[in-house]
Motif scaffolding. Structure first.
Motif, mmCIF file in Angstrom:
data_model
loop_
_atom_site.group_PDB
_atom_site.id
_atom_site.type_symbol
_atom_site.label_atom_id
_atom_site.label_comp_id
_atom_site.label_asym_id
_atom_site.label_seq_id
_atom_site.Cartn_x
_atom_site.Cartn_y
_atom_site.Cartn_z
ATOM 1 N N ILE A 250 0.850 -1.188 0.000
ATOM 2 C CA ILE A 250 0.000 0.000 0.000
ATOM 3 C C ILE A 250 0.885 1.237 0.000
ATOM 4 N N ALA A 251 0.503 2.227 -0.818
ATOM 5 C CA ALA A 251 1.106 3.566 -0.754
ATOM 6 C C ALA A 251 0.038 4.516 -0.211
ATOM 7 N N ILE A 252 0.365 5.219 0.855
ATOM 8 C CA ILE A 252 -0.562 6.185 1.432
ATOM 9 C C ILE A 252 -0.161 7.586 0.989
ATOM 10 N N MET A 253 -1.134 8.334 0.446
ATOM 11 C CA MET A 253 -0.881 9.678 -0.058
ATOM 12 C C MET A 253 -1.592 10.728 0.791
ATOM 13 N N LYS A 254 -0.993 11.900 0.839
ATOM 14 C CA LYS A 254 -1.578 13.055 1.524
ATOM 15 C C LYS A 254 -1.087 14.315 0.820
ATOM 16 N N ASP A 255 -2.017 15.159 0.416
ATOM 17 C CA ASP A 255 -1.674 16.433 -0.230
ATOM 18 C C ASP A 255 -0.731 16.249 -1.412
ATOM 19 N N GLY A 256 -0.975 15.199 -2.195
ATOM 20 C CA GLY A 256 -0.192 14.964 -3.402
ATOM 21 C C GLY A 256 1.105 14.215 -3.200
ATOM 22 N N GLU A 257 1.491 13.963 -1.957
ATOM 23 C CA GLU A 257 2.748 13.284 -1.670
ATOM 24 C C GLU A 257 2.505 11.864 -1.184
ATOM 25 N N ILE A 258 3.451 10.991 -1.458
ATOM 26 C CA ILE A 258 3.413 9.643 -0.903
ATOM 27 C C ILE A 258 4.075 9.676 0.462
ATOM 28 N N ILE A 259 3.323 9.307 1.483
ATOM 29 C CA ILE A 259 3.813 9.386 2.859
ATOM 30 C C ILE A 259 4.551 8.119 3.261
#
Length: 366
Positions: A250-259
């Motif tokens: 899983i890749a988690i994203m926030k505000d366009g970035e990968i966290i």
């Protein structure tokens, strides 16, 4: 309790697979003068730089690698950039900067004609809205991309029939979309996307418009299909329960970035940020954590005989088995279970106490 790292031979095998699709430092910035601002800031503007210029950084410096045969899930809340990244990776929209490598080729450098051929023959796509053609039957909808490819009509119908049967719609070949339930319509969409035998399958929140029971049914259907077809899948969702049920990683994203990128177990046991921890806070950990993560070193009891006096070792569970799959049994037996690696060798044990503590939320350092 000795908590081991969650890396397994299965994970190592995944690491050894070739990369099918990769985004490298991909940006998608909306607004006038985006390229100029990117250049002025050395290709890596901050969120403040973009805001000051009146630009929207929908995807910011995103790099992921999707391995052959894995289900790679990109997730985040609405507006996080997950669907935009998928569209950049399939080149449905043009990235502002970066590279998208598919099977060793940069999709951003191929011609429009080549891209059309790649999409027609090597990519499958399923979206939240089924987009079935209302005037075509189930069989005709499934055959439609093959007709676009110019396949002979007999080949179209044969392949479409195979896909209809694969997704469990045999007997409904001559139904029209309006005569189907939402779940059945989505099965048609899945069959249609598989008809071209894609190398990579893009699924953008394909089940989010469905009722909860149908959604769960479709998740199970996807896993059944994956066990048969072994496709490389990029799947978008905002539902962490759905993600942990389906994902290899899983890749988690926030505000366009990968966290953070990791297995479901990695994200639950070692969240990189408070944001990731909040995402995983309400997860039923017994459904995510494996026997390997909860195991402790072997004791003499690991090779003891059963209470009945019959010779033999303790009951064995695979290192990758989720705790929920054997929790009831280990508590009922009130004895440790031996944990085995993929070769069948015993590498540790899980105790009833450790399982009970996990179920009660007292798992300590996990």
């Amino acid at each position: 309790m000795n908590v081991t790292r969650s890396a397994t031979k299965a994970a190592a095998a995944l690491d050894e697979r070739p990369v099918m699709l990769a985004s490298r430092n991909v940006w998608k910035v909306y607004g006038r003068g985006a390229e100029e601002v990117m250049a002025a800031k050395g290709g890596t503007p901050s969120a403040a730089d973009l805001n000051e210029a009146g630009l929207i950084g929908a995807v910011r410096d995103a790099s992921v690698e999707v391995k052959e045969g894995e289900i790679f899930i990109i997730m985040g809340l609405s507006g996080s950039g997950k669907s935009t990244l998928l569209r950049c990776m399939s080149r449905l929209i043009e990235p502002t900067a970066g590279e998208v490598m598919f099977d060793g080729r940069n999709l951003l450098q191929v011609s429009e004609k080549e891209l059309i051929e790649i999409r027609r023959h090597r990519m499958g796509m399923v979206f939240q809205h089924f987009a079935l053609l209302p005037h075509l039957t189930v069989l005709e909808n499934v055959a439609f991309p093959l007709s676009v490819q110019g396949k002979p009509r007999t080949e179209q119908r044969k392949r479409a029939q195979e896909m209809v049967e694969l997704v469990g719609l045999k007997g409904r070949e001559n139904y029209y979309p309006r005569e189907l339930s939402g779940g059945q319509q989505q099965r048609v969409g899945i069959a249609r996307s598989l008809a071209v035998e894609p190398q990579i399958w893009f699924l953008d929140e394909p089940f989010s418009a469905l009722d909860p029971l149908i959604r769960r049914e479709m998740q199970q259907e996807l896993m059944r299909l994956q066990n048969v077809l072994h496709k490389t899948i990029v799947f978008i969702t905002h539902d962490f329960d759905e993600a942990i049920r389906l994902a290899d990683r899983i890749a988690i994203m926030k505000d366009g970035e990968i966290i953070q990128i990791g297995t479901p177990e990695d994200l639950v046991t070692r969240p990189a940020t408070d944001y990731v921890a909040e995402f995983t806070r309400d997860v039923q950990r017994a459904k995510v954590l494996s026997a390997r993560t909860l195991m402790s070193p072997l004791t003499g009891d690991a090779h003891a005989t059963r209470p009945t006096g019959e010779a033999g070792t303790l009951r064995k569970v695979a290192a990758t088995a989720k705790i929920a799959s054997f929790a009831a049994e280990i508590v009922a037996e009130a004895r440790p279970f031996a944990v085995t690696d993929p070769d069948g060798a015993v590498i540790g044990q899980v105790t009833p106490a450790a399982v009970i503590n996990l179920l009660a939320g007292r798992e300590g350092s996990l």
